[in-house]
Enzyme design. Structure first.
Site, PDB file in Angstrom:
ATOM      1  N   ARG A   1       0.767  -1.223  -0.026  1.00 54.16           N
ATOM      2  CA  ARG A   1       0.040  -0.007   0.026  1.00 54.16           C
ATOM      3  C   ARG A   1       0.926   1.048   0.012  1.00 54.16           C
ATOM      4  O   ARG A   1       0.488   2.251   0.448  1.00 54.16           O
ATOM      5  CB  ARG A   1      -1.052   0.010   1.259  1.00 54.16           C
TER       6      ARG A   1
ATOM      7  N   SER B   1     -11.074   0.184   3.761  1.00 49.71           N
ATOM      8  CA  SER B   1     -10.250  -0.190   5.048  1.00 49.71           C
ATOM      9  C   SER B   1      -9.814   0.886   5.309  1.00 49.71           C
ATOM     10  O   SER B   1      -8.815   1.773   4.791  1.00 49.71           O
ATOM     11  CB  SER B   1      -9.322  -1.235   4.388  1.00 49.71           C
TER      12      SER B   1
ATOM     13  N   GLU C   1      -4.553   3.857   6.654  1.00 49.56           N
ATOM     14  CA  GLU C   1      -4.284   3.678   5.507  1.00 49.56           C
ATOM     15  C   GLU C   1      -4.867   4.903   4.818  1.00 49.56           C
ATOM     16  O   GLU C   1      -4.501   5.255   3.655  1.00 49.56           O
ATOM     17  CB  GLU C   1      -5.096   2.467   4.875  1.00 49.56           C
TER      18      GLU C   1
END
Length: 338
Positions: free
Chosen positions: A164, A238, A334
């Protein structure tokens, strides 16, 4: 070219947070972006690029210029014996792009169906799901250098992809605007069905012969069963990354909690399931005020309506502290916080 003053950002972020920008402008090409940046009206203000608004939490108004990426277009620019090279404008909706590729028989990103956001964010975040990451299907991208005004090409190696992560979230953050992304997609599908519940869902769908269409639909079904639609409940998917820990730390944690789901990661590290940690800490479905972790997916922080960005941020802090106290694991957000 039009620059809007004191612009509402509520419709431009999937949390549905009410925030305002001092200036807002949409660009549809690198040339348009260059013209906007040359405007004397906004020359000395800070600037931020906005894509689909699906990985962003506004905790305050933005006293600067927000540039909405509206660059569109999808084109197969070349092919070889095994691959299609498909170029997409950074402002294209990601899921629509995936569906277009499936319709044309371009394989390789079907597992990434229904991920929110735009194409330009896909390499920036190195988005991934169900055993596939962007870096696996990436060829190159074009990015506008905000300092020089030039459009530069970045290879996969130059993007420095991680979990990520990419160079655009680290040392080049805020220095470039992604204009287009070219993907190396497959003529012969390489079906990825081992991760998550894809195989089970395909069986329930009665699929006898694998296809990229079937896998995409299975992923869509799974995501719809677990994840709230931002149009119904504001969210950014998320909220936390799955934490990656050292083998030494894993040894200590697994001795106390042998049941923790875990997956191998590069460099002999171990990836844990953030959603499982959050659920075990008692936060799944728990609402405080106008926000909370979703009842079906503990990894998704939702706005039940009327929450401020600060409320959502504070709730994420409570969750982080709780997981750290119970498991000794530090969760990392995130979502980008402004």
């Amino acid at each position: 070219m039009q620059i809007e003053r004191n612009a509402s950002l509520k419709a431009l972020n999937t949390f549905g947070i009410e925030a305002k920008a001092a200036f807002l402008a949409t660009f549809h090409s690198a040339d348009e972006l260059r013209l906007i940046l040359e405007s004397t009206e906004i020359k000395n203000f800070p600037k931020m690029i906005l894509g689909g608004g699906s990985n962003l939490l506004f905790t305050q108004d933005y006293d600067g210029l927000i540039l909405k990426n509206g660059i569109s277009g999808i084109e197969c620019i070349r092919e070889d014996e095994d691959h299609f090279y498909v170029k997409a404008g950074a402002g294209e909706n990601w899921h629509d792009f995936v569906l277009t590729c499936i319709k044309n028989g371009y394989a390789g990103i079907e597992n990434l169906s229904l991920i929110p956001g735009n194409v330009g964010a896909s390499p920036m975040q190195n988005i991934g799901a169900y055993g596939v990451e962007i870096k696996d299907r990436f060829d190159h991208l074009e990015a506008f250098n905000l300092e020089t005004g030039d459009v530069e090409i970045f290879s996969g190696e130059e993007c420095e992809f991680g979990y990520r992560e990419s160079v655009f979230k680290r040392k080049l953050k805020g220095k470039y605007v992604i204009v287009s992304v070219t993907f190396q997609l497959l003529k012969k599908p390489d079906f990825q069905v081992k991760y998550g519940a894809i195989t089970t869902e395909l069986e329930e769908m009665g699929v006898k012969e694998l296809s990229i269409e079937a896998i995409s639909q299975a992923v869509i079904n799974i995501r719809n069963s677990k994840l709230p639609n931002p149009k119904d409940l504001g969210n950014a998917g998320s909220f936390f990354k799955n934490p990656v820990i050292s083998a030494a730390q894993w040894k200590k944690i697994s001795a106390k909690h042998p049941e923790i789901p875990n997956y191998p990661a590069p460099e002999n590290e171990i990836k844990l399931a953030a959603g499982w940690l959050i659920e075990q800490a008692g936060w799944k479905g728990k609402r405080i005020g106008n926000c909370g972790m979703h009842a079906k997916q503990a990894l998704v922080l939702v706005n039940y309506g009327g929450a401020t960005g600060q409320e959502i941020y504070d709730h994420s802090t409570r969750v982080k502290e709780s997981v750290a106290e119970q498991f000794g694991v530090e969760l990392e957000r995130e979502v980008n916080i402004l």
